[in-house]
Design an enzyme around this catalytic site. Structure first.
Site, short mmCIF file in Angstrom:
data_model
loop_
_atom_site.label_atom_id
_atom_site.label_comp_id
_atom_site.label_asym_id
_atom_site.label_seq_id
_atom_site.Cartn_x
_atom_site.Cartn_y
_atom_site.Cartn_z
N LYS A 259 0.82 -1.23 0.00
CA LYS A 259 0.00 0.00 0.00
C LYS A 259 0.85 1.27 0.00
O LYS A 259 0.61 2.19 -0.79
CB LYS A 259 -0.92 0.02 1.23
CG LYS A 259 -1.95 -1.06 1.29
CD LYS A 259 -2.89 -0.88 2.47
CE LYS A 259 -2.23 -1.05 3.83
NZ LYS A 259 -1.70 -2.41 4.06
N ASN B 200 -3.08 6.29 5.86
CA ASN B 200 -2.37 5.32 6.68
C ASN B 200 -0.86 5.39 6.50
O ASN B 200 -0.10 4.76 7.22
CB ASN B 200 -2.87 3.90 6.34
CG ASN B 200 -2.43 2.86 7.32
OD1 ASN B 200 -2.65 2.99 8.52
ND2 ASN B 200 -1.80 1.81 6.82
N HIS C 37 -4.48 -9.49 10.17
CA HIS C 37 -5.33 -8.77 11.13
C HIS C 37 -6.66 -9.51 11.39
O HIS C 37 -7.69 -8.87 11.65
CB HIS C 37 -5.63 -7.34 10.63
CG HIS C 37 -4.43 -6.54 10.30
ND1 HIS C 37 -3.40 -6.32 11.20
CD2 HIS C 37 -4.07 -5.91 9.15
CE1 HIS C 37 -2.47 -5.58 10.63
NE2 HIS C 37 -2.85 -5.33 9.38
#
Length: 479
Positions: free
Chosen positions: A130, A153, A200
Site C-alpha cells: 500500500k 495510513n 489482522h
C-alpha cells in the site's frame, strides 16, 4: 482530469462527540471537532505519563479527557469518532450501537469535513504494497504537474490534509482495513485493492470480514475500480461493489494485458485500458527498468499506481517520469551492499508470509534470514513455494521454530542455522552466518515473514540492525 465531489455541510455546534483514543489521529480529530463548536470528550484506555501530558494540553483547549476508562460511553454522546486501532468488539462500541449512536473513523471524519470543491481521492488498500504504491502514485501525479500529497495510513493525517491551508488537485490516499471499516460514506474517484492475504484476522474476526472491509474502497467509485488479475479475490470485490454509473473494472497483470488492463510486454509497461480502441491498441507507459527496484511485486505496485493515475487523466509521459523519480522507503527490498559477489537486501518490512513470498520470488539463489513474532501465521505454503530458491536459511526470533519445522518438512536439503538468542545482537551473528552460507551470485535476503517486536522496537530498527551488520561485515573484509 477528474471531477471534484461536493462535501456535505454539517452543523457541529453543541453536538456531543466522543473521541475514542488519543494519539496520531485522535488528538487532531478532537481539536477539529472542538474548533467547530462540538462538545468533545476523549476517552482513552491508557493512563500513562504521555497520555496525561496529552490530556492536559487538550483540557487547556476546553476538551474533556477521561483516562483509564475507554469502555464506558459518556452520557449524552451523539457520535463516536474512533482511532483505527480500536477493535470493533470494544464495549464502548457495543454501548454506542445499543444507543443508536453512529461510529466514524478518522478517515470518515476527514471525508465529512472536506470543504466545498475538495480534492478527489485516489484510494489504495491491500494486504501488502500500500505505502509503496501510494507514494508511486503521488510521484506520478507530481510529474503531471498536479498539486498532490500521499496521505492516510501512510503517516500523514487525512484530517491535516483536508483542513490545512494547502490546496490540492488530487490526493493519493492509503487506507488500511481498520480505517475502511469505520468509513461508510467515503467515495473515492477511483480505488485499488492490490492483493488479499490473511492478516489482522484477530481484529476483523474472519477472512471474509477482512476482505469485505478492504472492498469498501470500491464503494461509490466514479471512474475505475483497479484490481489484481493474479488475485481473483480482488476482482470478486469489484463485482460486489456499488459504484457510479460508467465506472469500469481495470485489471493489472505482470503478463500481457487484455482490453481494460495494464500489463507488461517485452519489458515495457503498457496500458490497454485508457486508450482509444483498446481491443487493438496499447499505450507504452514506461520500461520495467524505470521501476526501482524492478522486483515482480514492485512492478505490480507500479502498474496499480499507473492505472489510478491514468484513470485521473494523467498522460503516459508523467507515468514514466514519476516512476523514474520514485525511490522506495527504507527497508522495502532495499539494496544494502554487495560484498564478494554476494548481494545483501533489506526487506524488513516483509512482516507477514504474503510479503515475504513476494520478496523471495524476486531473487535466486537466496540465503534467507527470517523469524520474529509469527502472529499466528503458518509457513508451510511459503516454504513450499520458495524452497527451490533457497541456498540456506538463518532463523532468529521468538517463533523461529515454526519456520524451521516448515523447512524440515518441505526443504530438508536446505541448510538451516537456528540462532538460539533473541537479543538485538543476534542480527550481527545472523548476517555472519548468512555470509558463511552464501556463494558469489547469491542474495542474502532479510525477509522475516514475522513481526519484529520480540527483538526490536519496530521493523525499521530491525532493518537498521541488518544494514549495520552488513556494513560492519564489509568493513572487516570477512565476507
Amino acid at each position: 482530469m477528474g471531477s471534484r465531489q461536493v462535501s456535505e455541510e454539517l452543523d457541529w455546534q453543541g453536538k456531543h462527540v466522543t473521541v475514542a483514543g488519543l494519539g496520531v489521529s485522535g488528538i487532531p480529530a478532537a481539536r477539529a471537532l472542538a474548533a467547530r463548536g462540538a462538545v468533545v470528550t476523549v476517552v482513552n484506555d491508557g493512563d500513562d505519563e504521555r497520555s496525561r501530558t496529552q490530556a492536559a494540553e487538550l483540557e487547556g483547549e476546553g476538551i474533556t479527557v477521561r483516562l483509564g476508562d475507554g469502555a464506558t460511553l459518556p452520557a449524552g454522546t451523539e457520535l463516536v469518532v474512533t482511532t483505527p486501532g480500536w477493535q470493533p468488539d470494544k464495549p464502548l462500541f457495543t454501548a454506542a450501537a445499543e444507543a443508536g449512536v453512529e461510529i466514524w473513523g478518522d478517515v470518515e471524519l476527514a471525508w465529512r469535513l472536506r470543504g466545498p470543491g475538495a480534492a478527489p481521492w485516489l484510494a489504495i488498500t491491500g494486504t501488502n504494497g500500500k505505502t509503496t504504491t501510494t507514494r508511486m502514485l503521488a510521484s506520478i501525479l507530481e510529474a503531471a504537474g498536479l498539486r498532490t500529497a500521499a496521505v492516510g495510513n501512510i503517516g500523514v493525517s487525512l484530517l491535516d490534509a483536508v483542513l490545512g491551508d494547502e490546496e490540492y488537485d488530487v490526493l493519493a490516499v492509503e487506507l488500511s482495513s481498520y480505517q475502511l471499516h469505520w468509513a461508510p460514506s467515503v467515495r473515492a474517484h477511483s480505488g485499488a485493492v492490490l492483493n488479499l492475504a490473511p492478516d489482522h484476522l484477530d481484529w476483523h474476526g474472519s477472512m471474509e470480514a477482512y476482505a469485505a472491509d478492504k472492498g469498501r474502497v470500491y464503494g461509490g467509485n466514479q471512474v475505475a475500480c483497479v484490481y489484481n488479475v493474479a488475485d481473483r479475490a480482488t476482482e470478486d470485490l469489484v463485482r460486489e461493489a456499488d459504484v457510479e454509473e460508467g465506472c469500469r473494472a481495470i485489471g493489472f497483470t505482470l503478463g500481457t494485458p487484455g482490453p481494460s488492463q495494464l500489463g507488461v510486454v517485452e519489458g515495457i509497461l503498457v496500458d490497454r485500458a485508457f486508450v482509444e480502441n483498446r481491443q487493438k491498441n496499447a499505450q507504452e507507459l514506461a520500461e520495467v527498468a524505470d521501476v526501482q527496484p524492478p522486483a515482480p511485486h514492485n512492478i505490480a505496485n507500479a502498474l496499480a499506481a499507473a492505472a489510478l493515475a491514468r484513470a485521473f487523466g494523467v498522460e503516459a509521459k508523467a507515468v514514466r517520469d514519476g516512476l523514474r523519480a520514485f525511490r522506495p522507503d527504507p527497508h522495502r527490498i532495499e539494496l544494502v551492499e554487495e560484498i564478494g559477489g554476494v548481494t545483501y537486501v533489506d526487506d524488513s518490512k516483509a512482516t507477514n508470509t504474503h510479503a515475504a513470498e513476494a520478496s523471495l520470488a524476486a531473487y535466486d539463489p537466496i540465503v534467507w534470514i527470517a523469524g520474529g513474532l509469527a502472529k499466528g501465521a503458518t509457513f508451510d505454503e511459503l516454504v513450499q513455494k520458495s524452497a527451490k530458491r533457497l541456498r540456506g536459511a538463518v532463523l532468529i526470533g521468538a517463533d523461529r521454530a515454526l519456520i524451521r519445522e516448515a523447512l524440515t518438512r518441505h526443504a530438508p536439503e536446505v541448510p538451516v542455522v537456528d540462532l538460539d538468542r533473541t537479543d538485538t545482537g543476534a542480527m550481527s551473528e545472523a548476517v555472519r552466518e548468512a555470509a558463511r552460507l552464501a556463494r558469489p551470485g547469491d542474495t542474502v535476503l532479510l525477509a522475516p515473514a514475522c513481526a519484529s517486536m520480540d527483538m526490536f522496537t519496530n521493523y525499521n530498527k530491525r532493518g537498521e540492525a541488518f544494514a549495520d551488520a552488513v556494513r560492519a561485515l564489509a568493513a572487516t573484509g570477512d565476507a
